[in-house]
Design a protein around this motif. Structure first.
Motif, PDB file in Angstrom:
ATOM      1  N   TYR A  19       1.009  -1.233  -0.048  1.00  0.00           N
ATOM      2  CA  TYR A  19      -0.179  -0.012  -0.003  1.00  0.00           C
ATOM      3  C   TYR A  19       1.042   1.263   0.057  1.00  0.00           C
ATOM      4  N   ASN A  20       0.546   2.305  -0.819  1.00  0.00           N
ATOM      5  CA  ASN A  20       1.355   3.449  -0.693  1.00  0.00           C
ATOM      6  C   ASN A  20       0.811   4.414   0.245  1.00  0.00           C
ATOM      7  N   ALA A  21       1.028   4.111   1.469  1.00  0.00           N
ATOM      8  CA  ALA A  21       0.045   4.617   2.593  1.00  0.00           C
ATOM      9  C   ALA A  21       0.943   3.968   4.022  1.00  0.00           C
ATOM     10  N   LEU A  47     -10.786   6.209  -5.966  1.00  0.00           N
ATOM     11  CA  LEU A  47     -10.176   7.110  -7.014  1.00  0.00           C
ATOM     12  C   LEU A  47      -8.635   7.512  -6.361  1.00  0.00           C
ATOM     13  N   GLY A  48      -7.759   7.221  -7.204  1.00  0.00           N
ATOM     14  CA  GLY A  48      -6.308   7.094  -7.188  1.00  0.00           C
ATOM     15  C   GLY A  48      -5.936   5.891  -6.310  1.00  0.00           C
ATOM     16  N   CYS A  49      -6.239   4.899  -6.951  1.00  0.00           N
ATOM     17  CA  CYS A  49      -6.187   3.394  -6.212  1.00  0.00           C
ATOM     18  C   CYS A  49      -4.765   2.805  -6.148  1.00  0.00           C
ATOM     19  N   VAL A  69      -9.705   3.792 -10.245  1.00  0.00           N
ATOM     20  CA  VAL A  69      -9.312   5.130 -11.200  1.00  0.00           C
ATOM     21  C   VAL A  69      -7.904   5.437 -10.818  1.00  0.00           C
ATOM     22  N   GLU A  70      -7.061   5.244 -11.697  1.00  0.00           N
ATOM     23  CA  GLU A  70      -5.601   5.521 -11.319  1.00  0.00           C
ATOM     24  C   GLU A  70      -4.780   6.019 -12.552  1.00  0.00           C
ATOM     25  N   ARG A  71      -4.096   7.302 -12.552  1.00  0.00           N
ATOM     26  CA  ARG A  71      -3.597   8.040 -13.618  1.00  0.00           C
ATOM     27  C   ARG A  71      -2.270   7.279 -13.944  1.00  0.00           C
ATOM     28  N   ASP A  72      -1.428   6.655 -13.072  1.00  0.00           N
ATOM     29  CA  ASP A  72      -0.375   5.998 -13.409  1.00  0.00           C
ATOM     30  C   ASP A  72      -0.578   4.892 -14.215  1.00  0.00           C
ATOM     31  N   ASP A  97      -6.928   6.741 -15.885  1.00  0.00           N
ATOM     32  CA  ASP A  97      -7.825   7.933 -16.116  1.00  0.00           C
ATOM     33  C   ASP A  97      -7.501   8.968 -15.153  1.00  0.00           C
ATOM     34  N   ASP A  98      -7.755  10.174 -15.135  1.00  0.00           N
ATOM     35  CA  ASP A  98      -7.746  11.298 -14.416  1.00  0.00           C
ATOM     36  C   ASP A  98      -9.024  11.121 -13.587  1.00  0.00           C
ATOM     37  N   ALA A  99      -8.751  10.682 -12.217  1.00  0.00           N
ATOM     38  CA  ALA A  99      -9.932  10.433 -11.203  1.00  0.00           C
ATOM     39  C   ALA A  99     -10.739  11.875 -11.223  1.00  0.00           C
ATOM     40  N   ALA A 100     -10.114  12.882 -11.415  1.00  0.00           N
ATOM     41  CA  ALA A 100     -11.090  14.190 -11.206  1.00  0.00           C
ATOM     42  C   ALA A 100     -12.294  14.102 -12.032  1.00  0.00           C
ATOM     43  N   ASN A 111     -10.668   6.798  -1.033  1.00  0.00           N
ATOM     44  CA  ASN A 111      -9.647   7.967  -1.366  1.00  0.00           C
ATOM     45  C   ASN A 111      -8.605   7.683  -0.563  1.00  0.00           C
ATOM     46  N   VAL A 112      -7.553   7.107  -0.896  1.00  0.00           N
ATOM     47  CA  VAL A 112      -6.441   6.845   0.206  1.00  0.00           C
ATOM     48  C   VAL A 112      -5.092   7.607  -0.018  1.00  0.00           C
ATOM     49  N   GLY A 113      -4.860   8.555   0.485  1.00  0.00           N
ATOM     50  CA  GLY A 113      -3.420   9.326   0.054  1.00  0.00           C
ATOM     51  C   GLY A 113      -3.481   9.953  -1.138  1.00  0.00           C
ATOM     52  N   ALA A 114      -4.700  10.434  -1.739  1.00  0.00           N
ATOM     53  CA  ALA A 114      -4.729  10.870  -3.002  1.00  0.00           C
ATOM     54  C   ALA A 114      -5.687  12.243  -3.004  1.00  0.00           C
ATOM     55  N   HIS A 116      -5.350  15.090  -3.212  1.00  0.00           N
ATOM     56  CA  HIS A 116      -4.717  16.209  -3.829  1.00  0.00           C
ATOM     57  C   HIS A 116      -5.206  15.998  -5.242  1.00  0.00           C
ATOM     58  N   ILE A 117      -6.091  15.028  -5.450  1.00  0.00           N
ATOM     59  CA  ILE A 117      -6.503  14.843  -6.911  1.00  0.00           C
ATOM     60  C   ILE A 117      -7.661  16.155  -7.176  1.00  0.00           C
ATOM     61  N   TRP A 118      -8.206  16.636  -6.184  1.00  0.00           N
ATOM     62  CA  TRP A 118      -9.041  17.593  -6.092  1.00  0.00           C
ATOM     63  C   TRP A 118      -8.580  18.924  -5.587  1.00  0.00           C
TER      64      TRP A 118
HETATM   65  C1  SAM Z   1      -0.049   7.962  -2.190  1.00  0.00           C
HETATM   66  S1  SAM Z   1      -0.292   7.220  -3.714  1.00  0.00           S
HETATM   67  C2  SAM Z   1      -1.912   6.119  -2.853  1.00  0.00           C
HETATM   68  C3  SAM Z   1      -2.094   4.973  -3.821  1.00  0.00           C
HETATM   69  C4  SAM Z   1      -3.275   4.049  -3.262  1.00  0.00           C
HETATM   70  N1  SAM Z   1      -4.420   4.736  -2.723  1.00  0.00           N
HETATM   71  C5  SAM Z   1      -2.538   3.174  -1.925  1.00  0.00           C
HETATM   72  O1  SAM Z   1      -3.393   3.598  -0.845  1.00  0.00           O
HETATM   73  O2  SAM Z   1      -1.978   2.410  -1.940  1.00  0.00           O
HETATM   74  C6  SAM Z   1      -1.366   8.138  -4.557  1.00  0.00           C
HETATM   75  C7  SAM Z   1      -2.137   7.805  -5.937  1.00  0.00           C
HETATM   76  O3  SAM Z   1      -2.842   8.647  -6.572  1.00  0.00           O
HETATM   77  C8  SAM Z   1      -2.670   8.728  -7.730  1.00  0.00           C
HETATM   78  N2  SAM Z   1      -3.133   9.947  -8.473  1.00  0.00           N
HETATM   79  C9  SAM Z   1      -2.845  11.253  -8.304  1.00  0.00           C
HETATM   80  N3  SAM Z   1      -3.307  12.132  -8.910  1.00  0.00           N
HETATM   81  C10 SAM Z   1      -4.247  11.370  -9.741  1.00  0.00           C
HETATM   82  C11 SAM Z   1      -5.446  11.456 -10.642  1.00  0.00           C
HETATM   83  N4  SAM Z   1      -5.799  13.086 -10.987  1.00  0.00           N
HETATM   84  N5  SAM Z   1      -6.262  10.766 -10.915  1.00  0.00           N
HETATM   85  C12 SAM Z   1      -5.914   9.457 -10.579  1.00  0.00           C
HETATM   86  N6  SAM Z   1      -5.118   8.956 -10.020  1.00  0.00           N
HETATM   87  C13 SAM Z   1      -4.113   9.977  -9.444  1.00  0.00           C
HETATM   88  C14 SAM Z   1      -0.938   8.586  -7.915  1.00  0.00           C
HETATM   89  O4  SAM Z   1      -0.762   8.109  -9.110  1.00  0.00           O
HETATM   90  C15 SAM Z   1      -0.861   7.475  -6.838  1.00  0.00           C
HETATM   91  O5  SAM Z   1      -0.999   6.269  -7.452  1.00  0.00           O
END
Ligand code: SAM
Length: 236
Positions: A19-21, A47-49, A69-72, A97-100, A111-114, A116-118
């Motif tokens: 997990y990236n958290a 969102l930002g999974c 939904v994951e941009r990377d 995709d862009d989750a926004a 929405n975990v650690g993400a 900042h998407i919004w």
């Molecule tokens: C800190 S990581 C957390 C990932 C995951 N939620 C977890 O807990 O393992 C933040 C994630 O949000 C994704 N992210 C950032 N901006 C995004 C966007 N606009 N749309 C989709 N994903 C996005 C990043 O690529 C990254 O994988």
């Protein structure tokens, strides 16, 4: 360091962690238990999974379907591969995709650690509220200041709320908090070490120096200062 080098390091760190958290096995199990669907046909949305592990765990535990939904692109690929290995490909769909831009509500929204998407936490919570179906639940997990940060920490993490302000922002966005907790320092320590290990594996002096810098920033800067809150919410 160039932006390209930083991208390589961040990708290497993400590739080596579950997990990236700062999330322990124990907390992951607890969070999933608390998100138990109240009805048949509930759908999950993350969102930002990242690599999709938490979403898949939730969908597997309760036999429900979901979307991540994951941009990377590399993270999305890892998620799809894991879904295939676990026989989840027909139930859990990963969108690169862009989750926004996501507009379809779900009953369980993660929405975990993400956030900042919004933008800031208030904007993230408002977006999550719009996407959480009536009677559903949302998990919002993100950073906050446990104590006043020094200038260097503030430079890296920017403006963050404290935990009471985070809870108030959730209420202001139209949620009732069901459960609020924070990652322990031990969870942070494990996360930081595991995160750095991916970079160490690159094996170059530059990568090692980046890992050294991050370790120092953590130990002498944000350890115990930046918290990570886990808010389970329901629309009010
Ligand atoms: C800190 S990581 C957390 C990932 C995951 N939620 C977890 O807990 O393992 C933040 C994630 O949000 C994704 N992210 C950032 N901006 C995004 C966007 N606009 N749309 C989709 N994903 C996005 C990043 O690529 C990254 O994988």
């Amino acid at each position: 360091m160039t932006e390209e080098e930083l991208k390589v390091y961040l990708a290497a760190a993400a590739a080596g962690i579950d997990y990236n958290a700062p999330l322990s096995e124990h907390r992951a199990a607890d969070v999933v238990r608390r998100l138990e669907p109240a009805g048949a046909g509930w759908r999950a949305l993350d969102l930002g999974c990242g690599n999709g592990r938490l979403l898949m765990r939730l969908c597997e535990t309760f036999g429900i379907a979901g979307d991540g939904v994951e941009r990377d692109v590399a993270e999305g690929e890892r998620a799809r591969q894991r879904a295939a290995e676990r026989g989840l490909s027909t139930r859990v769909t990963f969108h690169s995709d862009d989750a926004a831009g996501w507009r379809r509500p779900a009953e369980l929204v993660l929405n975990v650690g993400a956030g900042h998407i919004w933008g800031d936490a208030g904007q993230a919570l408002a977006a999550l509220r719009r996407l959480t179906a009536p009677g559903g639940k949302a998990l919002f997990a993100d950073g906050f200041y446990r104590t006043a940060p020094d200038g260097r920490v503030r430079e890296v993490f920017g403006e963050l709320p404290d935990l009471p302000s985070l809870a108030r922002a959730a209420v202001d966005a139209g949620f009732r908090p069901l459960h609020i907790a924070e990652s322990t320092v031990a969870e942070w320590d494990d996360f930081e070490s595991d995160w750095r290990a991916g970079i160490e594996r690159l094996g170059t002096p530059a990568a090692r120096s980046f890992a050294d810098q991050r370790r120092d920033e953590y130990l002498s800067g944000y350890r115990g200062v930046v918290g990570f809150g886990w808010l389970i919410l329901t629309p009010s």
